[in-house]
Design a protein around this motif. Structure first.
Motif, short mmCIF file in Angstrom:
data_model
loop_
_atom_site.label_atom_id
_atom_site.label_comp_id
_atom_site.label_asym_id
_atom_site.label_seq_id
_atom_site.Cartn_x
_atom_site.Cartn_y
_atom_site.Cartn_z
N SER A 118 -61.60 66.54 25.57
CA SER A 118 -60.68 67.34 24.74
C SER A 118 -59.74 66.49 23.90
O SER A 118 -59.45 66.83 22.75
CB SER A 118 -59.83 68.25 25.62
OG SER A 118 -60.56 68.74 26.69
N SER A 119 -59.22 65.41 24.46
CA SER A 119 -58.21 64.62 23.75
C SER A 119 -58.75 64.13 22.40
O SER A 119 -58.05 64.14 21.39
CB SER A 119 -57.74 63.44 24.60
OG SER A 119 -58.80 62.56 24.83
N GLN A 148 -57.56 65.32 29.67
CA GLN A 148 -59.04 65.29 29.65
C GLN A 148 -59.46 64.23 28.63
O GLN A 148 -59.86 64.53 27.51
CB GLN A 148 -59.56 66.69 29.29
CG GLN A 148 -61.07 66.83 29.30
CD GLN A 148 -61.70 66.79 30.70
OE1 GLN A 148 -61.04 67.02 31.70
NE2 GLN A 148 -62.98 66.45 30.76
N CYS A 162 -50.76 68.76 24.14
CA CYS A 162 -51.76 69.32 25.07
C CYS A 162 -53.06 68.50 25.11
O CYS A 162 -53.32 67.69 24.24
CB CYS A 162 -52.10 70.74 24.62
SG CYS A 162 -52.68 70.78 22.91
N TYR A 163 -53.84 68.77 26.10
CA TYR A 163 -55.22 68.29 26.25
C TYR A 163 -55.37 66.78 26.37
O TYR A 163 -56.48 66.26 26.20
CB TYR A 163 -56.10 68.80 25.10
CG TYR A 163 -56.49 70.27 25.24
CD1 TYR A 163 -57.22 70.69 26.34
CD2 TYR A 163 -56.13 71.21 24.29
CE1 TYR A 163 -57.58 72.03 26.48
CE2 TYR A 163 -56.48 72.55 24.42
CZ TYR A 163 -57.22 72.95 25.52
OH TYR A 163 -57.57 74.26 25.66
#
Ligand code: R5P
Length: 289
Positions: free
Chosen positions: A103-104, A92, A88-89
């Motif tokens: 976010s990453s 971004q 996920c993420y």
């Protein structure tokens, strides 16, 4: 040992079977106020543990995953590794607008802290090139390209592979080479998170072809629908439309919308749903260390 959650049981068990490792499950009790109570099997002691959890709809899953990883260490697991088939993420990966979080990078710092290693499949790395550019843990990035190409060879006649945007080049180019067919990548103009438009940037003969639109993620399906619309605009007769995504997030009735556009939808089982026709469990089990 392979450790699954209820929501990753199917894939985790298959990985355990292929790799001939014991399978155990992390139990979750959810309290009425939304908090989770996690229970870890004590057999993790002294073992190299692989926790399997695919991270779409990630917020609650992430907290539970970190609780689980921490407790495995507390129970003296030798190593605690993560198998996150869908990571996920990762989209971004920069501050697109003033004030936004990246976010990453935050996810990478968290995972570095809690896990010794991680395996993932076709993560959405765009501005970074490889896992070690972002994560410090031992990491392995797998790709489903060969499995997707095999599926196309076996099931789709006379294909042309189309990428809906420039970022899809990495998947489209490799899949087309393996299939031995032509490919092209469209330009995607994003007017907002929900309004996009796709355009062809080169001339390619699609007359009578099976149009295979390939991407890493099918989320709302807007990108796929944009690509289908763009092909339909040309007005030539095609054999059919196939939307292939590695990760079938498929939110907001994406599947229904794509079916209404007469497209067949095919994804891997990194996220298990009705479109998961390509199995990644063997690919994962072959890469455990
Ligand atoms: C983003 O750049 C990804 O590669 C996908 O194209 C995107 O996530 C698909 O999202 P959606 O299905 O909502 O258009």
């Amino acid at each position: 040992m392979i450790l699954g959650f209820e929501d990753s049981r199917q894939l985790a068990k298959r990985i355990a079977q292929y790799s001939r490792l014991p399978y155990n499950e992390i139990k979750i009790n959810r309290f009425p106020d939304g908090e989770s109570l996690i229970t870890i099997p004590e057999e993790v002691k002294g073992r190299n543990v692989w926790i399997v959890r695919t991270l779409f709809d990630p917020n609650q899953k992430l907290v539970e995953l970190l609780f689980a990883a921490h407790t495995c260490k507390e129970f003296k697991a030798k190593k605690v590794n993560l198998i996150a088939p869908y990571l996920c993420y990762m989209r971004q990966d920069k501050r697109f607008n003033k004030g936004e979080v990246v976010s990453s990078k935050i996810i990478a710092r968290l995972f570095d802290e809690y896990f010794d290693g991680m395996i993932t499949i076709d993560p959405h790395f765009h501005r970074i090139k490889k896992m070690s550019d972002l994560f410090k843990l031992r990491g392995k990035t797998l790709t489903a390209n060969a499995l997707v190409a095999d599926y196309i060879k076996k099931n789709i006649k006379n294909p042309v592979i189309i990428g809906p945007d420039s970022e899809s080049f990495q998947w489209v180019n490799s899949i087309a080479k393996k299939v031995g067919c032509r490919s092209t990548v469209m330009k995607k103009v994003r007017y907002s998170s929900r309004r996009i438009e796709n355009k062809f940037v080169e001339n390619i003969d699609i007359n009578g072809k099976s149009i295979v639109i390939a991407d890493d993620i099918i989320s709302t399906g807007k990108t796929m629908l944009g690509a289908i619309k763009c092909v339909k605009k040309i007005g030539v007769k095609v054999r059919g439309f196939y939307c292939i995504g590695v990760h079938g997030v498929l939110i907001e009735n994406a599947y229904k919308k794509l079916r209404l556009a007469h497209a067949e939808v095919i994804t891997t089982n990194t996220i298990s749903n009705q479109t998961s026709k390509i199995d990644v469990s063997k690919l994962i089990s072959n890469s455990l260390w």
